[in-house]
Design an enzyme around this catalytic site. Sequence first.
Site, PDB file in Angstrom:
ATOM      1  N   LYS A   1      -5.369  13.423  93.306  1.00  0.00           N
ATOM      2  CA  LYS A   1      -5.730  12.010  93.501  1.00  0.00           C
ATOM      3  C   LYS A   1      -7.178  11.818  93.069  1.00  0.00           C
ATOM      4  O   LYS A   1      -8.089  12.481  93.576  1.00  0.00           O
ATOM      5  CB  LYS A   1      -5.546  11.669  94.977  1.00  0.00           C
ATOM      6  CG  LYS A   1      -5.367  10.203  95.271  1.00  0.00           C
ATOM      7  CD  LYS A   1      -4.944  10.051  96.724  1.00  0.00           C
ATOM      8  CE  LYS A   1      -4.820   8.617  97.128  1.00  0.00           C
ATOM      9  NZ  LYS A   1      -4.678   8.492  98.591  1.00  0.00           N
TER      10      LYS A   1
HETATM   11  O1  G3P Z   1      -3.166   4.568 100.891  1.00  0.00           O
HETATM   12  C1  G3P Z   1      -4.502   4.180 101.022  1.00  0.00           C
HETATM   13  C2  G3P Z   1      -4.777   3.974 102.447  1.00  0.00           C
HETATM   14  O2  G3P Z   1      -4.862   5.170 103.155  1.00  0.00           O
HETATM   15  C3  G3P Z   1      -5.898   3.066 102.746  1.00  0.00           C
HETATM   16  O3  G3P Z   1      -5.412   2.302 103.782  1.00  0.00           O
HETATM   17  O4  G3P Z   1      -5.500   0.844 105.700  1.00  0.00           O
HETATM   18  O5  G3P Z   1      -7.508   2.223 105.065  1.00  0.00           O
HETATM   19  O6  G3P Z   1      -6.831   0.287 103.685  1.00  0.00           O
HETATM   20  P1  G3P Z   1      -6.380   1.362 104.594  1.00  0.00           P
END
Ligand code: G3P
Length: 219
Positions: free
Chosen positions: A88
């Site tokens: 990633k």
């Molecule tokens: O898949 C990306 C994720 O982990 C970010 O999520 O909720 O931190 O925006 P969030």
Amino acid sequence: MKFFIDTASLDQIKEAKDLGILDGVTTNPSLMAKEGITGYDNIMKHYKDICDIVEDGDVSAEVISTDFNGIVEEGMRLADIAPNIVVKVPMIKEGIKAIAHFTEIGISTNCTLVFSAGQAILAAKAGATYLSPFIGRVDDINWDGVGLIEEIAEIYSIQGYETEILAASIRNSKHIVDSARAGADVVTCPLDAILGLLKHPLTDIGLEKFLADYRKGNQ
Ligand code: G3P
């Protein structure tokens, strides 16, 4: 549409795997830290544990370097952990260069921190295996996360790009349904958002009635 779980929690990964619908896992440094996984050796071991649970599903492991050489070196070490590791890489200039390099040598990549269609075009040109638009974070700033998926899906279809659109930063079950309609190839979700798809009050009421009627007729 493939279902990935967005967590570094081994318990949650096992629960999703037991459901029989799990196609892979995505992680990031924040999710690792949330599980208390710190230090190079522990992090590498944790990725191995995740890969063992998921078996042949893709597991995204994120680099923390931001220069080309660092990203490539780190990515090679991550790719060595297991054949189902996907490296990633952040959507930055050096990241795009590294994705193009990984593509050339046959290492799968997931381009992360994507917030625009322009970024999606660049990642596809570099040959990224997956593209991760963060739809929840787009919604957070009062833009349209699902609309971004739709826009990228349209461009990829017109241009014939093979990069898979992996809707990320999913916050709820509706994001999953809307991403499916918008043309996402993959959703990566917290376990709660996946389990939320099960819920409907008429299912609960209907099941209760079926079981009550069965009990009446079979006393
Ligand atoms: O898949 C990306 C994720 O982990 C970010 O999520 O909720 O931190 O925006 P969030």
